[in-house]
Design an enzyme around this catalytic site. Structure first.
Site, PDB file in Angstrom:
ATOM      1  N   HIS A  49     -22.014  16.757 -14.758  1.00 18.33           N
ATOM      2  CA  HIS A  49     -22.097  18.076 -14.116  1.00 18.33           C
ATOM      3  C   HIS A  49     -20.751  18.454 -13.517  1.00 18.33           C
ATOM      4  O   HIS A  49     -20.195  17.705 -12.715  1.00 18.33           O
ATOM      5  CB  HIS A  49     -23.144  18.070 -12.996  1.00 18.33           C
ATOM      6  CG  HIS A  49     -24.544  18.012 -13.496  1.00 18.33           C
ATOM      7  ND1 HIS A  49     -25.079  18.960 -14.323  1.00 18.33           N
ATOM      8  CD2 HIS A  49     -25.530  17.108 -13.300  1.00 18.33           C
ATOM      9  CE1 HIS A  49     -26.329  18.658 -14.607  1.00 18.33           C
ATOM     10  NE2 HIS A  49     -26.629  17.526 -14.004  1.00 18.33           N
TER      11      HIS A  49
ATOM     12  N   TYR B  85     -29.378  23.632  -5.393  1.00 18.65           N
ATOM     13  CA  TYR B  85     -29.931  23.426  -4.052  1.00 18.65           C
ATOM     14  C   TYR B  85     -30.326  24.787  -3.491  1.00 18.65           C
ATOM     15  O   TYR B  85     -29.492  25.694  -3.432  1.00 18.65           O
ATOM     16  CB  TYR B  85     -28.882  22.789  -3.139  1.00 18.65           C
ATOM     17  CG  TYR B  85     -28.543  21.352  -3.500  1.00 18.65           C
ATOM     18  CD1 TYR B  85     -29.200  20.286  -2.890  1.00 18.65           C
ATOM     19  CD2 TYR B  85     -27.565  21.054  -4.444  1.00 18.65           C
ATOM     20  CE1 TYR B  85     -28.900  18.962  -3.215  1.00 18.65           C
ATOM     21  CE2 TYR B  85     -27.256  19.741  -4.778  1.00 18.65           C
ATOM     22  CZ  TYR B  85     -27.930  18.705  -4.160  1.00 18.65           C
ATOM     23  OH  TYR B  85     -27.627  17.406  -4.489  1.00 18.65           O
TER      24      TYR B  85
ATOM     25  N   PRO C  93     -31.853  12.492   1.236  1.00 18.33           N
ATOM     26  CA  PRO C  93     -31.370  12.589  -0.148  1.00 18.33           C
ATOM     27  C   PRO C  93     -30.560  13.857  -0.461  1.00 18.33           C
ATOM     28  O   PRO C  93     -30.005  13.965  -1.552  1.00 18.33           O
ATOM     29  CB  PRO C  93     -32.662  12.557  -0.973  1.00 18.33           C
ATOM     30  CG  PRO C  93     -33.757  12.916  -0.033  1.00 18.33           C
ATOM     31  CD  PRO C  93     -33.322  12.510   1.327  1.00 18.33           C
TER      32      PRO C  93
ATOM     33  N   LYS D   2     -26.375  10.696  -1.791  1.00 16.34           N
ATOM     34  CA  LYS D   2     -25.411   9.644  -1.456  1.00 16.34           C
ATOM     35  C   LYS D   2     -25.982   8.221  -1.407  1.00 16.34           C
ATOM     36  O   LYS D   2     -25.229   7.246  -1.423  1.00 16.34           O
ATOM     37  CB  LYS D   2     -24.786   9.948  -0.077  1.00 16.34           C
ATOM     38  CG  LYS D   2     -23.848  11.128  -0.080  1.00 16.34           C
ATOM     39  CD  LYS D   2     -22.516  10.783  -0.739  1.00 16.34           C
ATOM     40  CE  LYS D   2     -21.722  11.989  -1.100  1.00 16.34           C
ATOM     41  NZ  LYS D   2     -21.535  12.201  -2.531  1.00 16.34           N
TER      42      LYS D   2
ATOM     43  N   TYR E  43     -19.183  15.939  -2.100  1.00 17.23           N
ATOM     44  CA  TYR E  43     -20.249  15.787  -3.091  1.00 17.23           C
ATOM     45  C   TYR E  43     -19.861  14.797  -4.192  1.00 17.23           C
ATOM     46  O   TYR E  43     -20.677  13.964  -4.612  1.00 17.23           O
ATOM     47  CB  TYR E  43     -20.624  17.153  -3.689  1.00 17.23           C
ATOM     48  CG  TYR E  43     -21.963  17.113  -4.374  1.00 17.23           C
ATOM     49  CD1 TYR E  43     -23.145  17.137  -3.634  1.00 17.23           C
ATOM     50  CD2 TYR E  43     -22.069  16.997  -5.760  1.00 17.23           C
ATOM     51  CE1 TYR E  43     -24.381  17.055  -4.252  1.00 17.23           C
ATOM     52  CE2 TYR E  43     -23.302  16.913  -6.389  1.00 17.23           C
ATOM     53  CZ  TYR E  43     -24.454  16.947  -5.629  1.00 17.23           C
ATOM     54  OH  TYR E  43     -25.680  16.853  -6.231  1.00 17.23           O
TER      55      TYR E  43
HETATM   56  P1  RFL Z   1     -33.949  -0.526  -2.780  1.00 17.86           P
HETATM   57  O1  RFL Z   1     -33.877   0.322  -3.988  1.00 17.86           O
HETATM   58  O2  RFL Z   1     -34.944  -0.158  -1.727  1.00 17.86           O
HETATM   59  O3  RFL Z   1     -34.220  -2.016  -3.275  1.00 17.86           O
HETATM   60  C1  RFL Z   1     -34.523  -3.061  -2.370  1.00 17.86           C
HETATM   61  C2  RFL Z   1     -35.319  -4.113  -3.103  1.00 17.86           C
HETATM   62  O4  RFL Z   1     -35.608  -5.192  -2.207  1.00 17.86           O
HETATM   63  C3  RFL Z   1     -36.971  -5.568  -2.360  1.00 17.86           C
HETATM   64  N1  RFL Z   1     -37.440  -6.184  -1.112  1.00 17.86           N
HETATM   65  C4  RFL Z   1     -37.599  -7.520  -0.949  1.00 17.86           C
HETATM   66  N2  RFL Z   1     -37.387  -8.550  -1.779  1.00 17.86           N
HETATM   67  C5  RFL Z   1     -37.646  -9.790  -1.313  1.00 17.86           C
HETATM   68  N3  RFL Z   1     -38.117 -10.029  -0.046  1.00 17.86           N
HETATM   69  C6  RFL Z   1     -38.329  -9.015   0.813  1.00 17.86           C
HETATM   70  N4  RFL Z   1     -38.787  -9.254   2.045  1.00 17.86           N
HETATM   71  C7  RFL Z   1     -38.075  -7.697   0.377  1.00 17.86           C
HETATM   72  N5  RFL Z   1     -38.178  -6.477   0.958  1.00 17.86           N
HETATM   73  C8  RFL Z   1     -37.792  -5.577   0.046  1.00 17.86           C
HETATM   74  C9  RFL Z   1     -37.677  -4.280  -2.699  1.00 17.86           C
HETATM   75  O5  RFL Z   1     -38.921  -4.504  -3.352  1.00 17.86           O
HETATM   76  C10 RFL Z   1     -36.658  -3.594  -3.587  1.00 17.86           C
HETATM   77  O6  RFL Z   1     -36.834  -3.921  -4.956  1.00 17.86           O
HETATM   78  O7  RFL Z   1     -32.528  -0.624  -2.059  1.00 17.86           O
HETATM   79  P2  RFL Z   1     -31.045  -0.668  -2.699  1.00 17.86           P
HETATM   80  O8  RFL Z   1     -30.986  -1.654  -3.838  1.00 17.86           O
HETATM   81  O9  RFL Z   1     -30.115  -0.816  -1.562  1.00 17.86           O
HETATM   82  O10 RFL Z   1     -30.851   0.763  -3.376  1.00 17.86           O
HETATM   83  C11 RFL Z   1     -30.788   1.938  -2.604  1.00 17.86           C
HETATM   84  C12 RFL Z   1     -31.306   3.139  -3.387  1.00 17.86           C
HETATM   85  O11 RFL Z   1     -32.577   2.812  -3.920  1.00 17.86           O
HETATM   86  C13 RFL Z   1     -31.410   4.403  -2.522  1.00 17.86           C
HETATM   87  O12 RFL Z   1     -30.292   4.507  -1.678  1.00 17.86           O
HETATM   88  C14 RFL Z   1     -31.504   5.695  -3.365  1.00 17.86           C
HETATM   89  O13 RFL Z   1     -32.655   5.730  -4.128  1.00 17.86           O
HETATM   90  C15 RFL Z   1     -31.448   6.933  -2.442  1.00 17.86           C
HETATM   91  N6  RFL Z   1     -31.612   8.205  -3.167  1.00 17.86           N
HETATM   92  C16 RFL Z   1     -30.547   8.786  -3.831  1.00 17.86           C
HETATM   93  N7  RFL Z   1     -29.342   8.199  -3.855  1.00 17.86           N
HETATM   94  C17 RFL Z   1     -28.313   8.743  -4.563  1.00 17.86           C
HETATM   95  O14 RFL Z   1     -27.203   8.197  -4.546  1.00 17.86           O
HETATM   96  N8  RFL Z   1     -28.449   9.902  -5.329  1.00 17.86           N
HETATM   97  C18 RFL Z   1     -29.633  10.559  -5.358  1.00 17.86           C
HETATM   98  O15 RFL Z   1     -29.733  11.549  -6.078  1.00 17.86           O
HETATM   99  C19 RFL Z   1     -30.728  10.037  -4.566  1.00 17.86           C
HETATM  100  N9  RFL Z   1     -31.918  10.637  -4.567  1.00 17.86           N
HETATM  101  C20 RFL Z   1     -32.863   8.831  -3.180  1.00 17.86           C
HETATM  102  C21 RFL Z   1     -32.981  10.080  -3.895  1.00 17.86           C
HETATM  103  C22 RFL Z   1     -33.977   8.285  -2.525  1.00 17.86           C
HETATM  104  C23 RFL Z   1     -35.178   8.946  -2.561  1.00 17.86           C
HETATM  105  N10 RFL Z   1     -36.276   8.313  -1.888  1.00 17.86           N
HETATM  106  C24 RFL Z   1     -37.602   8.286  -2.328  1.00 17.86           C
HETATM  107  C25 RFL Z   1     -36.013   7.409  -0.780  1.00 17.86           C
HETATM  108  C26 RFL Z   1     -34.178  10.745  -3.929  1.00 17.86           C
HETATM  109  C27 RFL Z   1     -35.274  10.199  -3.247  1.00 17.86           C
HETATM  110  C28 RFL Z   1     -36.541  11.024  -3.279  1.00 17.86           C
HETATM  111  C1  PHB Z   2     -32.468  13.717  -8.110  1.00 20.13           C
HETATM  112  O1  PHB Z   2     -32.144  14.046  -9.262  1.00 20.13           O
HETATM  113  O2  PHB Z   2     -33.454  12.995  -7.892  1.00 20.13           O
HETATM  114  C2  PHB Z   2     -31.650  14.197  -6.968  1.00 20.13           C
HETATM  115  C3  PHB Z   2     -30.558  15.019  -7.186  1.00 20.13           C
HETATM  116  C4  PHB Z   2     -29.802  15.467  -6.107  1.00 20.13           C
HETATM  117  C5  PHB Z   2     -30.144  15.072  -4.829  1.00 20.13           C
HETATM  118  C6  PHB Z   2     -31.227  14.222  -4.615  1.00 20.13           C
HETATM  119  C7  PHB Z   2     -31.990  13.794  -5.685  1.00 20.13           C
HETATM  120  O3  PHB Z   2     -29.411  15.520  -3.784  1.00 20.13           O
END
Ligand code: RFL
Ligand code: PHB
Length: 390
Positions: free
Chosen positions: A72, A201, A293, A297, A385
């Site tokens: 993008h 957005y 989110p 980041k 961004y």
């Molecule tokens: P995770 O992905 O939570 O993985 C942690 C893992 O540890 C396990 N765990 C355990 N294992 C053993 N013993 C225990 N006691 C444990 N407790 C937990 C869990 O089961 C899991 O498998 O953390 P990690 O690896 O640090 O990754 C972080 C990312 O997942 C998170 O920051 C992103 O998803 C955030 N996020 C976004 N980030 C972006 O950079 N760009 C995006 O567009 C973006 N969109 C989002 C998002 C997060 C969202 N939600 C639902 C929180 C959109 C959403 C909606």
């Molecule tokens: C996504 O594609 O899930 C997404 C994109 C941009 C954001 C957060 C989530 O800021």
């Protein structure tokens, strides 16, 4: 059982760390509480900074994002029923972001780990970091009615916001937190994205909205919702109708709808734990910090933590130098707080706050108008961004 680095958590942080260490010849074992299918079933991030894409390539797992990621060059802001493009590429001297799902990225990392024959122990119960302040660090866990012990040199707590690693050092951590009075309802659907060339957005009087994508045939959309809302209250039809109402008429008229394949509500939170190192235990990714989110980041911050942590371990094992591990926490936190600031700012700018006065609303409108009218303000948005320099 013995290894050099015991990694708790097989999310993106843990898997990427394991892969980077493996490439450098450092032995590691991952312990994960859930099954691999459960980990892959969580629909989360979608937008990767260039730094993250480069790191995936360096780790030898860039083929997926290179072939199936969508680059993008711009993002779009909708407010007052009008859409404005922010030319991120032009404003940052050529930087871009890439749409590639966290699910796909996680699968690439799992596949690489499996083909390298590295140990990942799924369904590990009661994982516990041990003696990280002493001379015999290790991790214990339970499986099949037995307690197991993994001895190691270092423990990487990559176990997310609800993990055991930060909980173990709770009395040594300073926590900074902000909880927002709304959530995001997200829908994944196998329909063509309404905006295949930009992330959109939206700020409307009905609340925030976001149009994103996973591929040319798979879309990801979000709308702001009350914290006590439930997925059951949102039929697909209600979701599509609400999304259209929050966009400009042109985009609303072009949305392709279809049955949802996933629907979930996520609360929004800003959170930082300091420091990120406790003797031989290191926190990385969501275990140490959460961003709302809105700025995309979270996953990118996780990737930069892991970049710093892997180079610190490599320096220690190759050169017997502790300088990387000594500076790890401070180095990460400088970048984390800038991303925290940006995510908080964009969240505040784009959402409706239940308690917002008319004044707050007017200031939001003025700031959006300024943002799209001023090259300096657009540039500040664009450079945050795409990700600030390392
Ligand atoms: P995770 O992905 O939570 O993985 C942690 C893992 O540890 C396990 N765990 C355990 N294992 C053993 N013993 C225990 N006691 C444990 N407790 C937990 C869990 O089961 C899991 O498998 O953390 P990690 O690896 O640090 O990754 C972080 C990312 O997942 C998170 O920051 C992103 O998803 C955030 N996020 C976004 N980030 C972006 O950079 N760009 C995006 O567009 C973006 N969109 C989002 C998002 C997060 C969202 N939600 C639902 C929180 C959109 C959403 C909606
Ligand atoms: C996504 O594609 O899930 C997404 C994109 C941009 C954001 C957060 C989530 O800021």
């Amino acid at each position: 059982m013995r290894t050099q680095v015991a990694i708790i958590g097989a999310g993106p942080s843990g898997l990427l760390l394991g892969q980077l260490l493996f490439k450098a010849g450092i032995d590691n074992v991952i312990l994960e509480r859930q099954t691999s299918d459960y980990v892959l079933g969580r629909i989360r991030a979608g937008i990767l900074e260039q730094v993250t894409v480069d790191l995936l390539r360096e780790a030898g797992v860039g083929a997926g994002v290179d072939s199936a990621g969508t680059v993008h060059h711009s993002i779009e802001l909708v407010f007052g029923g009008v859409r404005h493009a922010i030319d991120v590429h032009g404003l940052t001297g050529g930087k871009v972001v890439t749409a590639y799902g966290q699910t796909e990225l996680t699968r690439d990392l799992m596949d690489a780990r499996r083909s390298a024959g590295l140990d990942t122990i799924y369904s590990a119960a009661n994982v516990l970091p041990l003696d990280f302040d002493g001379s015999k660090p290790g991790v214990s866990w339970q499986q099949d009615g037995q307690t197991h012990l993994l001895e190691c040199d270092f423990i990487a707590g990559c176990d997310g916001f609800h993990g055991v690693s930060r909980a173990t050092v709770k009395d040594k951590v300073a926590e900074y937190e902000k909880v927002y009075p709304f959530g995001w309802l997200g829908v994944l659907a196998d329909v063509a994205p309404v905006s295949p060339h930009a992330i959109v957005y939206g700020n409307s009087e009905r609340g925030f909205s976001l149009c994103s994508m996973r591929s040319p045939t798979r879309s990801r959309y979000y709308v702001q919702c009350p914290l006590d809302d439930t997925v059951q209250a949102w039929s697909d039809q209600r979701f599509w109708d609400e999304l259209r109402r929050r966009l400009d008429p042109d985009l609303a008229g072009r949305i392709v709808t279809g049955p949802s394949i996933e629907k979930s509500i996520a609360p929004l939170r800003s959170f930082v734990a300091e420091p990120m190192r406790f003797g031989r235990l290191f926190l990385a990714g969501d275990a140490a910090h959460i961003v709302p989110p809105t700025g995309a980041k979270g996953l990118n911050l996780a990737a930069t933590d892991v970049k710093y942590l892997s180079s610190a371990f490599i320096d220690y094992f190759r050169n017997n130098s502790p300088s990387g591990i000594d500076s790890y926490s401070e180095r990460c936190l400088r970048r984390i707080w800038k991303a925290e600031r940006f995510s908080w700012w964009l969240t505040t700018l784009m959402h409706r706050f239940p308690d917002s006065s008319g004044f707050g609303q007017k200031v939001q409108e003025a700031e959006l108008d300024y943002l799209v009218g001023s090259r300096a303000a657009s540039t500040a948005l664009a450079e945050n961004y795409v990700g600030l320099p390392l």
